[in-house]
Design a protein around this motif. Structure first.
Motif: not given
Length: 181
Positions: A63-88
């Protein structure tokens, strides 16, 4: 006049990078922050008196492994989280279903290092996995619930791809502009 340590670090930077702009100092800073966060978390857990689990059940580990995979991709690649990445990072277009390609905005220094971290799901997995493990020890039920959410999303992603494959791939615009988010 620079210190012997600074001169040594600069010589290592030049020898390692061969003229490429690699943010070794920024990476060192990121490792320091990570080590500090882990140390503070360990001290907080120790002070709480909560015992460490002797072993983690296989179901929880998965459960933790799959959740780690999904959340890491969500933060790094998802359009919705792009404002978090935009400064960098800068937008480079779509890179797949509901994922973006981005380039690191700054070259050299800590902003470059952060840019590489927040646009790399493999890099983020270390941080996300650590957060899940600390959460699991400190508040196992709440962490399982959060991990279950991300695991359910990962499962849904697999089903979406399977459905598209069965349908022969969707060629029409599904109304989300290709962002999926």
């Amino acid at each position: 006049m620079s210190s012997p340590v600074r001169r040594w670090a600069q010589a290592q930077q030049r020898a390692y990078t061969r003229g490429e702009d690699r943010p070794l100092g920024g990476f060192l800073g990121a490792m320091g922050v990570y080590s500090g966060v882990v140390s503070a978390g360990a001290v907080a857990l120790r002070a709480s008196g909560r015992p460490l689990p002797e072993r983690i059940p296989l179901g929880d580990a998965v459960l933790l492994t799959v959740a780690t995979f999904r959340l890491a991709r969500r933060i790094a690649k998802d359009p919705v989280t792009s404002p978090l990445r935009a400064p960098f990072a800068t937008f480079g277009g779509a890179s797949g279903e509901a994922e973006l390609a981005e380039e690191v905005r700054e070259h050299g220094g800590w902003k470059h290092a952060v840019g590489e971290l927040v646009t790399c799901p493999f890099c983020l997995a270390q941080w996300v996995g650590t957060a899940f493990v600390f959460g699991y020890v400190a508040a196992p039920n709440a962490t399982r619930l959060a991990a279950l959410t991300m695991t359910a999303v990962a499962g849904s992603d697999v089903l979406q791809f399977a459905y598209d494959a069965i349908q022969g791939g969707v060629t029409e615009d599904d109304g989300d502009g290709g962002t999926g988010g």
